[in-house]
Design an enzyme around this catalytic site. Structure first.
Site, PDB file in Angstrom:
ATOM      1  N   ARG A 155       0.854  -1.192   0.000  1.00 36.06           N
ATOM      2  CA  ARG A 155       0.000   0.000   0.000  1.00 36.06           C
ATOM      3  C   ARG A 155       0.882   1.230   0.000  1.00 36.06           C
ATOM      4  NH1 ARG A 155      -2.543  -1.271   5.576  1.00 36.06           N
ATOM      5  NH2 ARG A 155      -0.440  -2.106   5.676  1.00 36.06           N
ATOM      6  N   CYS A 261      -4.795   2.340  -7.594  1.00 38.87           N
ATOM      7  CA  CYS A 261      -5.064   0.899  -7.689  1.00 38.87           C
ATOM      8  C   CYS A 261      -6.542   0.539  -7.708  1.00 38.87           C
ATOM      9  CB  CYS A 261      -4.359   0.176  -6.546  1.00 38.87           C
ATOM     10  SG  CYS A 261      -2.587   0.194  -6.761  1.00 38.87           S
TER      11      CYS A 261
HETATM   12  C1  UDX Z   1      -4.192  -0.751  -2.447  1.00 41.73           C
HETATM   13  C2  UDX Z   1      -4.120  -2.129  -1.759  1.00 41.73           C
HETATM   14  O1  UDX Z   1      -4.431  -1.971  -0.363  1.00 41.73           O
HETATM   15  C3  UDX Z   1      -2.753  -2.735  -1.948  1.00 41.73           C
HETATM   16  O2  UDX Z   1      -2.716  -4.044  -1.390  1.00 41.73           O
HETATM   17  C4  UDX Z   1      -2.452  -2.818  -3.449  1.00 41.73           C
HETATM   18  O3  UDX Z   1      -1.154  -3.325  -3.664  1.00 41.73           O
HETATM   19  C5  UDX Z   1      -2.585  -1.441  -4.081  1.00 41.73           C
HETATM   20  O4  UDX Z   1      -3.889  -0.905  -3.813  1.00 41.73           O
HETATM   21  P1  UDX Z   1      -3.330   1.721  -1.917  1.00 41.73           P
HETATM   22  O5  UDX Z   1      -4.028   2.126  -3.182  1.00 41.73           O
HETATM   23  O6  UDX Z   1      -1.946   2.196  -1.674  1.00 41.73           O
HETATM   24  O7  UDX Z   1      -3.272   0.119  -1.799  1.00 41.73           O
HETATM   25  O8  UDX Z   1      -4.229   2.268  -0.698  1.00 41.73           O
HETATM   26  P2  UDX Z   1      -5.238   1.686   0.383  1.00 41.73           P
HETATM   27  O9  UDX Z   1      -4.687   1.928   1.731  1.00 41.73           O
HETATM   28  O10 UDX Z   1      -5.649   0.314   0.081  1.00 41.73           O
HETATM   29  O11 UDX Z   1      -6.480   2.678   0.176  1.00 41.73           O
HETATM   30  C6  UDX Z   1      -7.131   2.804  -1.088  1.00 41.73           C
HETATM   31  C7  UDX Z   1      -8.288   3.770  -0.995  1.00 41.73           C
HETATM   32  O12 UDX Z   1      -9.341   3.238  -0.208  1.00 41.73           O
HETATM   33  C8  UDX Z   1      -7.945   5.123  -0.371  1.00 41.73           C
HETATM   34  O13 UDX Z   1      -8.553   6.153  -1.120  1.00 41.73           O
HETATM   35  C9  UDX Z   1      -8.542   5.034   1.010  1.00 41.73           C
HETATM   36  O14 UDX Z   1      -8.913   6.297   1.526  1.00 41.73           O
HETATM   37  C10 UDX Z   1      -9.768   4.177   0.759  1.00 41.73           C
HETATM   38  N1  UDX Z   1     -10.223   3.447   1.951  1.00 41.73           N
HETATM   39  C11 UDX Z   1      -9.448   2.483   2.500  1.00 41.73           C
HETATM   40  C12 UDX Z   1     -11.478   3.719   2.483  1.00 41.73           C
HETATM   41  O15 UDX Z   1     -12.214   4.595   1.995  1.00 41.73           O
HETATM   42  N2  UDX Z   1     -11.893   2.998   3.565  1.00 41.73           N
HETATM   43  C13 UDX Z   1     -11.143   2.019   4.133  1.00 41.73           C
HETATM   44  O16 UDX Z   1     -11.614   1.403   5.108  1.00 41.73           O
HETATM   45  C14 UDX Z   1      -9.873   1.760   3.593  1.00 41.73           C
END
Ligand code: UDX
Length: 439
Positions: A155, A261
């Site tokens: 992430r 992602c």
């Molecule tokens: C994600 C995956 O978690 C990771 O395993 C993959 O390799 C790449 O995609 P990333 O995009 O870096 O990682 O961020 P992540 O922490 O997963 O959050 C993604 C989005 O979801 C963010 O916009 C975050 O704000 C949102 N989110 C996350 C929520 O709205 N609620 C949550 O409970 C968790």
């Protein structure tokens, strides 16, 4: 081991640095000469906690180096990772031109008698490994190699700890020799290793990211029901999440998921399923809920402030999530732009992302004012909007924030604050899926 990583973006650079940290010798290849020179000069093109130290330390100990020559990388490494971008096309399917080009380039420099494992680390549709293998064979009849899929689950914002301590390492391989080499690469990480066939490994990545997106959309849909019924989504999420089969992670309601992602991978998985003749309508609903989440949030702001034109609004947060400077596909940026498009005077603050938002032309600095501090952003504001849950926002002097605002009205799009504390500070506080303040 001697490893080569082709592509020095988020995945490639962090993987390269972490592989070097555990003792491998790593050469990172990138075709962007400017980026290679930056990295050689010790400058890191992205903000990722812990990465700079890791790169400096491993460059100094000569376990990590940078080059623009694929031949150099391939000649000197037994395992070659491909970590180039796989951007979306307009129909949501994945653009594989960079992968194909790298496959051809690798084929062009593979020497007879030198066995190599070619590992796809980029997120690719199922069956890409078969294509990579066929491409290399087409351009180099004598090459001795195996193609492996090794999806990366890091992430942004916690990429280094995610890579150093992964929940699992997935190795998709049909060759025992290649699998053994891959196990040696990951041996120092002490992580559980799952060996699958290549197609399954490729599918795991899209299925995992789509499932996490589904979890977020699920809780966001529940948040809407909470708002309509007076329940509190935070308590509901805790209650659901305490069931070990479900888990509390990724059940944080908010203004929706963004980043490079989730939006792209959900779209890609929908396209892959459609191409395979097995449509995945559930994921279309996941996207729909995600899009609605921001619209409903803006409706809520409009409901309080009536006309947004000429209203002075402060927005804290521009990155797609905290602890990163990444503003690509950020819901926060979309929020800012939609408020500005309605004629609101938006002043935005972000600890890391403001510069890139301007540099990449994601916001128009003639329409959106950038503040140097959170307090500067709220001066005279008729509402404060939280778009990204940066830790520093929770530690503000809220008496000073309130005193500085025109009206002490807060819309918390990430449920960052404790409602009763905010109300004690005199704010009219709105969150997502939590009971509305008394009128
Ligand atoms: C994600 C995956 O978690 C990771 O395993 C993959 O390799 C790449 O995609 P990333 O995009 O870096 O990682 O961020 P992540 O922490 O997963 O959050 C993604 C989005 O979801 C963010 O916009 C975050 O704000 C949102 N989110 C996350 C929520 O709205 N609620 C949550 O409970 C968790």
């Amino acid at each position: 081991m001697d490893l080569c990583i082709i592509g020095s973006g988020y995945v490639g650079l962090v993987s390269g640095a972490c592989f070097a940290e555990v003792g491998h010798h790593v050469v990172c290849v990138d075709n962007d000469q400017r980026k290679v020179e930056m990295l050689q000069a010790g400058k890191i093109p992205i903000y990722e906690p812990g990465l700079e130290d890791l790169v400096h330390r491993n460059v100094a100990s000569k376990r990590l180096r940078f080059t623009n020559s694929i031949e150099d990388g391939v000649d000197n490494s037994e395992v070659i990772f491909i970590a180039v971008p796989t951007p979306p096309q307009t129909d949501g399917s994945v653009d594989l031109t960079y992968i194909e080009k790298v496959a051809r380039e690798i084929a062009g420099v593979l020497k007879p008698g030198a066995y190599r494992v070619i590992v796809d680390k980029s997120t690719v549709p199922v069956k890409t490994g078969e294509r990579v293998e066929a491409t290399i064979k087409r351009y180099n009849k004598d090459a001795e190699f195996a193609v492996v899929s090794n999806p990366e689950f890091l992430r942004e914002g916690c990429a280094v700890p995610d890579l150093m301590n992964p929940d699992r390492v997935v190795i998709g391989s049909s060759s025992n020799r290649a699998t053994d080499l891959m196990k040696r690469v990951y041996e120092p990480f002490k992580a559980p290793i799952l060996v699958t066939d290549v197609n399954s490994a490729e599918l795991i990545k899209h299925a995992a990211n789509s499932f996490l997106s589904l979890k977020i959309s699920y809780i966001n849909a529940v948040a809407a029901i909470c708002e309509a019924s007076g329940a509190d989504v935070e308590m509901v999420a805790d209650g659901i999440g305490m069931d070990k089969r479900i888990g509390r992670n990724f059940l944080n309601a908010g203004i929706g998921y963004g980043g490079s992602c989730f939006p792209k991978d959900v779209k890609a998985f929908i396209a892959i399923a459609r191409q395979l003749g097995t449509p995945f309508a559930l994921l279309e609903e996941v996207e729909e809920i995600n899009a609605m989440q921001l619209t409903r949030f803006i409706d809520k702001i409009r409901e309080s402030l009536w006309v947004l034109k000429d209203k002075k609004l402060a927005v804290w947060g521009m990155t797609f999530k905290p602890d990163t400077d990444d503003v690509r596909n950020s819901v926060a940026i979309e929020l800012i732009n939609r408020l500005a498009a309605e004629g609101a005077h938006v002043t935005a603050y972000d600890p890391k992302g403001a510069e890139k938002a301007v540099e990449w032309k994601l916001i128009d600095p003639t329409k959106v004012t950038l503040a140097a501090t959170p307090l500067e952003a709220v001066a005279g504001a008729e509402a404060l909007i939280i778009a990204t849950e940066w830790h520093e926002f929770a530690n503000q002097d809220f008496a000073a924030v309130n005193a500085s605002m025109h009206t002490p009205l807060v819309f918390d799009g990430r449920n960052l604050f404790d409602p009763s504390t905010m109300r004690e500070f005199g704010f009219t506080y709105h969150a997502v899926g939590r009971p509305a303040p008394a009128r």
